[in-house]
Scaffold this active site. Structure first.
Site, PDB file in Angstrom:
ATOM      1  CG  ASP A 103     -22.630  36.202 -13.336  1.00 49.10           C
ATOM      2  OD1 ASP A 103     -23.670  35.553 -13.573  1.00 49.10           O
ATOM      3  OD2 ASP A 103     -22.361  37.272 -13.889  1.00 49.10           O
ATOM      4  CG  ASP A 114     -24.189  33.079 -17.335  1.00 46.95           C
ATOM      5  OD1 ASP A 114     -25.276  32.879 -17.881  1.00 46.95           O
ATOM      6  OD2 ASP A 114     -23.970  34.052 -16.595  1.00 46.95           O
ATOM      7  CG  ASP A 153     -25.548  31.228 -13.222  1.00 50.54           C
ATOM      8  OD1 ASP A 153     -26.317  30.833 -14.108  1.00 50.54           O
ATOM      9  OD2 ASP A 153     -25.015  32.350 -13.235  1.00 50.54           O
ATOM     10  CB  ILE A 173      -0.917   0.021   1.248  1.00 51.50           C
ATOM     11  CG1 ILE A 173      -1.850  -1.191   1.239  1.00 51.50           C
ATOM     12  CG2 ILE A 173      -1.737   1.298   1.271  1.00 51.50           C
ATOM     13  CD1 ILE A 173      -2.691  -1.311   2.473  1.00 51.50           C
ATOM     14  CG  ASN A 230       4.317   0.991  -2.788  1.00 51.10           C
ATOM     15  OD1 ASN A 230       5.056   1.943  -3.003  1.00 51.10           O
ATOM     16  ND2 ASN A 230       3.549   0.934  -1.727  1.00 51.10           N
ATOM     17  CG  ASN A 276       6.201   2.390   1.333  1.00 51.53           C
ATOM     18  OD1 ASN A 276       6.882   2.154   0.351  1.00 51.53           O
ATOM     19  ND2 ASN A 276       5.372   1.513   1.848  1.00 51.53           N
TER      20      ASN A 276
END
Length: 1033
Positions: A693, A347, A697, A303, A758, A786
């Protein structure tokens, strides 16, 4: 009352049982308050803080990490370990997870703020008629049926139906709700439109909008949540936050990785069952625990603990770079989402345009006797700033416009026949309006024309401060003339007039709709010599022709200006005075497109991103703007590409699907339509960015994959968005998209780097366990590699330079895996080499090193039986720290070389050299310094179970590490050639990849087949077999 707009005034008043002259009685108010509640937007239920925190840990990889940390801690206690060693590994893992949880909680808390800020648009007070008396009450006390009076500057306190006009007209600015460029004229008559949208409801005053002209009375028909604002709030509450494409792919990869990890851990444990009885373990149970520890170490190795932190760091670095591009990122994951955006719903008002009305054309009569008869002038400047140049029809700049008689009188009339204010706001650093946009545009025009009599005036005006310059020329004319009387604008006349006095001369200036002004004119002012001559039929036709060209083809909003000499001493005007006027000129104005929008849109098309313009304005105005932008020049016309909201809703489902694939313009929309558009596009697997704006919206911004608000927009829009454009500029979106793509490419590179590293660690532990040799690396050493050695270079990979052709590639597919196919094979090969090199370093020290015991290989494999037989060497040799130190150092150095491999996915190091990313070079140097620190500083070397290495040992480390570059160069060569493509298919095995990707592709194929045979989209259920779905419909 939902259909008040379609009812007459009498019907609405009867419905509420209210007398328009007396208002509601106290008993009616109490009753209505019980039924409808207070006039406030109700507070939404907040997610408890503890739930927000727990939500951040709802991830399979995170759960495995927590489990590994707990198990590691328990095993350390069982073995009697105490102090820092026992706590270090679980503590560091939990610290990383806590940091990432904090980022997630902050992001989600910001999203809830939008709903709170929506309340700021509610009015505080209202003038209400109750029991026959007017009084000022808190707006929260309003109930349906209340009679309310509104006037200029009033914020509408609730949704109300007009019942009485107290002035010639009432105009309301409802841009925050509909996005319309102009204020809207309200009326009393009922609306007959079918499927009426907000723009059609011209007799309704909407909560939160502002009255800009006139005075009227209205009856309240909706309060609180039952208003237009309330529907926006409900829409925002119904919107669930979608996971970003990268988050989805990381989640899928995490699930895939977790299964692989679990399988390998179980396999290692099972393979070593025969070794549980070995005497060195002291019994079967202790042997089982020993190999369980190895399985846990394997989980920790597999991991990438630093992955969440590095992803967050890389995105944060991206936000810093984007801030320089005027794109302020509010949600970190949205940085990456930009990179795979396929559709931008923009817009119109305020994004593609400046949202500042500007005069762009002037038409005057040049001469009565000579050609050309008509003269046209173009005016530059796209904002309210008093900065702009006037050009004649041939494009030549006018040095002193005020020297031309018609332009001089145009400026005079614009300044005097005007009720607006233009001022400079030093806090915001821009020019602002008070009043009608069209009138402020005339104020700006007067400033651009200038003042007569001063040859140096245009340059002299630049000396003034911005505050003085804002209305300097307007103030000049207001000081020269004294306003005596005003005839307000009325709907029947469609004009306004003002009587002015100057040096015993009375002049009436008029402005209004061209058809009204021209019909009242009998004379014209000539621009060549300033003479006044009668208006002939030929000139009238020519003026009207220019007017129809301005209003039709160019869709400009036109006003005509005129004047009239009045009798000396006149103190008031009457409507009869508005005749026999002298025509001055015609002005055409528009909400101008931003200058940089065209190139930005063309960049989008090159990058495979479709732009859909979304606006509340009417269809013809929006289409004209799109033509002016120039980005839609490749379209012969807008047939099949431009739809109003009502036209789109009337289409059958299949045609709606096809329309969405070709749509370029969506007009006359309400907030619900914008949200519907985003959902429909998302259902077609588009990654949607929505700009806006206004308050209207907000629901669509929240629903979109990435919501982009304007810096000058409302607080609601900003809070609902993922990103804010500080300069309100569409071009900044395109720059941000390029940055987003670069960030994704870098994110992909460091994820692959960490995964290959890994894989190397897993191979190392797995091979050691299978061969039966001692543990090559301790869990604390794996954690160090790691976090520190992987983390710094991986973060520095985020600084890789943006490819020059990043905006020439098509957007990546949403279901594109981060690591798959040929690349998965490539990193498997690299990871295998990393692991084998690490094991080789360990074996070398025991078998070949001059400072080692030089054991036969069989002795190393049978180390666990050393204590039960006679040997020529002490058994304590297997506890020596040198072999694990060599292994750990090989792992660190080989990963540093592997980091250089990740400067580019396919380009050789000869093409993209290490110095192209100095941050990476610096991180490698810093990492090696950290590693030297734990090797040669005594307390740290004890903590990490390592010891100093000799020069001979360092030489072997380099020999074992460097080949990783040669191997990857060979693999890159295959990637750059056709063989790489062939291998990509050969090694693309379903069992190596997340199955969801394959399943999604099957569903897409089935959807296509069903759509092709005409099956409605609502019949397509992805969880049923294809045949059963067709039978169902």
């Amino acid at each position: 009352m939902e259909d008040a707009y379609a009812r007459s005034v009498a019907e609405v008043l009867d419905f509420f049982g209210v007398d328009p002259n007396k208002g509601l009685s106290d008993s009616q108010v109490v009753l209505n308050a019980k039924i409808h509640g207070k006039n406030v937007l109700p507070e939404e239920k907040r997610t408890p803080f503890w739930k927000l925190v727990l939500k951040q840990f709802d991830d399979l990889l995170v759960k495995i990490l927590i489990a590994a940390a707990i198990v590691s801690f328990i095993l350390a206690l069982v073995n009697g370990e105490t102090g820092l060693t026992a706590f270090l590994e679980p503590f560091v893992i939990l610290l990383i997870l806590a940091a990432n949880a904090a980022v997630g909680v902050i992001t989600e808390t910001n999203a809830e703020r939008a709903l709170e800020e929506l309340r700021a648009y509610q009015a505080d007070i209202a003038t209400v008629l109750r029991n026959g008396c007017f009084s000022i009450l808190p707006a929260t006390d309003l109930v349906p049926g209340d009679i309310v009076e509104v006037c200029v500057g009033s914020k509408v306190p609730a949704d109300m139906r007009m019942i009485e006009m107290l002035s010639d007209q009432l105009r309301v600015d409802q841009a925050i709700l509909t996005g319309e460029s102009f204020s809207v004229e309200k009326e009393l008559k009922s609306t007959t439109a079918i499927n009426a949208v907000y723009q059609d409801k011209t007799n309704i005053l909407f909560s939160g909008t502002v009255v800009v002209a006139g005075r009227a009375r209205a009856v309240v028909v909706g309060v609180g949540a039952n208003t237009a604002m309330g529907s926006i709030r409900d829409s925002m509450l119904q919107t669930d936050d979608e996971a970003t494409p990268l988050k989805k792919k990381l989640d899928e990869f995490g699930t895939f990785l977790a299964k692989v990890i679990a399988g390998i851990c179980v396999l290692v444990w099972i393979v070593n069952i025969g070794h549980f009885h070995d005497p060195s373990h002291g019994g079967f149970l202790r042997g089982a625990i020993h190999y369980f520890k190895i399985a846990v170490a394997l989980a920790v190795a597999a991991i990438p603990e630093g992955l969440p932190a590095v992803v967050t760091t890389c995105l944060a670095l991206g936000t810093k770079r984007m801030a320089r591009l005027n794109a302020i990122v509010r949600s970190l994951p949205s940085v990456e989402t930009l990179g795979c955006t396929t559709v931008i719903c923009s817009d119109k008002t305020g994004t593609l345009t400046t949202n500042m009305m500007s005069v762009s054309k002037i038409c005057v009569v040049h001469s009565f006797h000579h050609h050309p008869m008509i003269a046209e002038y173009n005016v530059s400047g796209t904002t309210y700033a008093p900065e702009g140049i006037i050009f004649d029809s041939s494009g030549i700049q006018l040095e002193f416009p005020a020297q031309l008689p018609c332009l001089l009188h145009v400026a005079m009339c614009s300044a005097l026949c005007n009720e607006s204010v233009l001022q400079y706001n030093p806090d915001k650093g821009n020019y602002e309006k008070i009043g009608e946009s069209t009138e402020v545009a005339l104020r700006a025009l007067a400033e651009k024309v200038g003042i007569p009599g001063f040859d140096s005036m245009p340059s002299a005006l630049h000396v003034l401060s911005k505050h003085e310059r804002a209305s300097y020329c307007n103030h000049y004319w207001e000081n020269q003339f004294k306003k005596v009387s005003i005839l307000e604008f009325s709907r029947d006349r469609k004009m306004m007039s003002v009587l002015c006095s100057r040096k015993l001369t009375e002049i009436m200036f008029s402005k209004g709709a061209p058809e009204s002004i021209i019909s009242r004119c009998s004379n014209i002012l000539c621009n060549d010599d300033g003479s006044t001559v009668p208006l002939s039929a030929a000139i009238r036709d020519e003026i009207e022709s220019r007017f129809h060209s301005f209003a039709g083809k160019e869709t400009l909003r036109c006003l005509a200006l005129a004047m009239k000499q009045m009798p000396m001493g006149l103190q008031s005007l009457s409507f009869d005075d508005e005749k026999d006027l002298t025509f001055i000129g015609l002005v055409g104005m528009l909400d101008p497109p931003r200058e940089e929008v065209r190139n930005a849109m063309l960049s989008c098309m090159t990058a495979g991103i479709r732009v859909i313009v979304v606006t509340g304005d009417n269809k013809s105005t929006a289409e004209s703007l799109c033509r002016k932008i120039g980005a839609f020049d490749h379209l012969e016309d807008f047939v099949g590409r431009s739809y109003t909201a009502s036209e789109f809703e009337e289409l059958p489902a299949l045609q709606q699907t096809l329309a969405l694939q070709r749509m370029a313009l969506f007009t006359r929309v309400e907030p619900a339509h914008k949200r519907m558009l985003v959902e429909a596009l998302q259902n077609q697997n588009e990654v949607v960015a929505m700009t806006g704006d206004g308050v209207n919206d907000a629901p669509a911004l929240k629903k979109a994959d990435i919501g982009i608000a304007m810096g000058s927009g409302t607080a609601v829009a900003k809070s609902a968005s993922d990103m804010v454009l500080a300069d309100d500029n569409f071009a900044s979106i395109v720059a941000a998209v390029a940055e987003g793509r670069a960030i994704y490419n870098n994110t992909k590179q460091f994820i692959r780097y960490m995964i290959s590293s890994n894989i190397g660690e897993v191979v190392c532990i797995f091979v050691a366990a299978v061969l039966g040799i001692p543990d090559t690396l301790a869990p604390v050493q794996l954690l160090w590699v790691n976090l520190v050695t992987d983390g710094l270079p991986a973060t520095a990979i985020g600084f890789n330079k943006q490819d020059s052709d990043v905006m020439k590639a098509k957007p990546r597919k949403v279901n594109e895996a981060v690591v798959s196919g040929w690349l998965f094979f490539r990193y498997l090969v690299i990871g295998a080499y990393v692991g084998l090199a690490t094991v080789a370093g360990f074996v070398w020290w025991f078998v070949y090193s001059d400072s080692g015991p030089k054991l036969p290989y069989n002795e190393l494999m049978n180390f666990d039986s050393c204590s039960t037989r006679e040997t020529t060497y002490p058994c304590s040799i297997f506890e020596d720290k040198h072999p694990s130190t060599v292994s750990m150092t090989v792992l660190v150095v080989v990963e540093m070389f592997n980091a250089l491999n990740n400067l580019s996915e396919n380009q050789s190091l000869f093409v993209v050299p290490p110095w192209s990313n100095l941050w990476l070079v610096g991180s490698i140097i810093l990492t090696m310094m950290f590693h030297m620190l734990i090797l040669y500083v005594h307390p740290l070397s004890v903590l990490f179970s390592v010891t100093p290495l000799s020069w001979a040992e360092w030489t072997v480390v380099l020999y074992l590490s460097f080949p990783v570059i040669i191997i990857d160069e060979i693999l890159k060569f295959f990637s750059r050639n056709s063989n790489g493509i062939r291998l990509r298919f050969r090694f693309r095995r379903p069992d190596l990849l997340p199955k969801r990707e394959l399943r999604d592709n099957a569903h897409l194929c089935n959807r296509f087949i069903l759509s092709a045979v005409g099956v409605p989209s609502n019949c397509i259920d992805p969880h049923h077999h294809l045949k059963s779905r067709i039978q169902k419909c």
